[in-house]
Design an enzyme around this catalytic site. Structure first.
Site, PDB file in Angstrom:
ATOM      1  N   ASP A  29      10.931 -43.299  57.069  1.00  0.00           N
ATOM      2  CA  ASP A  29       9.516 -43.337  56.714  1.00  0.00           C
ATOM      3  C   ASP A  29       9.406 -43.516  55.198  1.00  0.00           C
ATOM      4  O   ASP A  29      10.400 -43.764  54.518  1.00  0.00           O
ATOM      5  CB  ASP A  29       8.794 -42.077  57.202  1.00  0.00           C
ATOM      6  CG  ASP A  29       9.350 -40.787  56.606  1.00  0.00           C
ATOM      7  OD1 ASP A  29      10.055 -40.841  55.577  1.00  0.00           O
ATOM      8  OD2 ASP A  29       9.049 -39.714  57.164  1.00  0.00           O
ATOM      9  N   PHE A  30       8.228 -43.358  54.661  1.00  0.00           N
ATOM     10  CA  PHE A  30       7.998 -43.599  53.230  1.00  0.00           C
ATOM     11  C   PHE A  30       8.790 -42.674  52.312  1.00  0.00           C
ATOM     12  O   PHE A  30       9.028 -42.976  51.160  1.00  0.00           O
ATOM     13  CB  PHE A  30       6.500 -43.477  52.911  1.00  0.00           C
ATOM     14  CG  PHE A  30       5.973 -42.077  53.076  1.00  0.00           C
ATOM     15  CD1 PHE A  30       5.939 -41.200  52.007  1.00  0.00           C
ATOM     16  CD2 PHE A  30       5.523 -41.639  54.312  1.00  0.00           C
ATOM     17  CE1 PHE A  30       5.471 -39.902  52.161  1.00  0.00           C
ATOM     18  CE2 PHE A  30       5.053 -40.346  54.475  1.00  0.00           C
ATOM     19  CZ  PHE A  30       5.027 -39.473  53.396  1.00  0.00           C
TER      20      PHE A  30
END
Length: 149
Positions: A29-30
């Site tokens: 994810d980020f």
């Protein structure tokens, strides 16, 4: 099976299938932590390669299964997952798959995702054998191969 295929598909050890995966940017994810759905893909590959190794060495086993239950396939019926610790980009993980219970039309598999000796994920996955959209008994030869741990 060629040596490169063997490395791709993992290995069998004491009735368990072991497969190594590296975490790539696309799996995160980020924040650089592995996105939860990525573990599902890793475990699916583990289950698929587990079956491949059971059948790759015994091609006749899969041909026999097809004759016994034409069009058979395994589908996930249920899954329980414990997310214990996160993995991060560039980690090398081991996906462990082992049959726990083999029934007439389903198999309960235990799976773990490890980083070194550290357990990150624990899962139990029940897969059912289906043919023509209905549950069917697991073909005998395949059931015996999975039960022979």
């Amino acid at each position: 099976m060629t040596p490169s295929q063997s490395a791709l598909d993992g290995t069998m050890c004491d009735g368990r299938h072991l497969m190594t995966v590296r975490v790539y940017y696309e799996d995160t994810d980020f924040s650089g932590t592995v996105y939860h759905a990525s573990y599902l893909r890793f475990m699916e590959r583990g289950r698929t390669n587990h079956l491949r190794l059971l059948g790759a060495e015994h091609r006749a086993l899969l041909e026999e299964a097809e004759l016994e239950t034409p069009g058979f396939a395994f589908v996930v019926r249920s899954m329980r997952i414990e997310f214990l610790k996160p993995a991060r980009m560039d980690d090398v993980l081991t996906i462990v798959t082992a049959p726990h219970e083999v029934r007439g039309a389903s198999i309960l598999l235990r799976q773990e995702v490890l980083r070194g000796g550290e357990v990150l994920i624990e899962a139990e996955v029940r897969v059912a054998c289906v043919s023509g959209g209905r549950a069917r008994p697991i073909p005998k030869g395949l059931r015996l191969a999975m039960d022979a741990r």
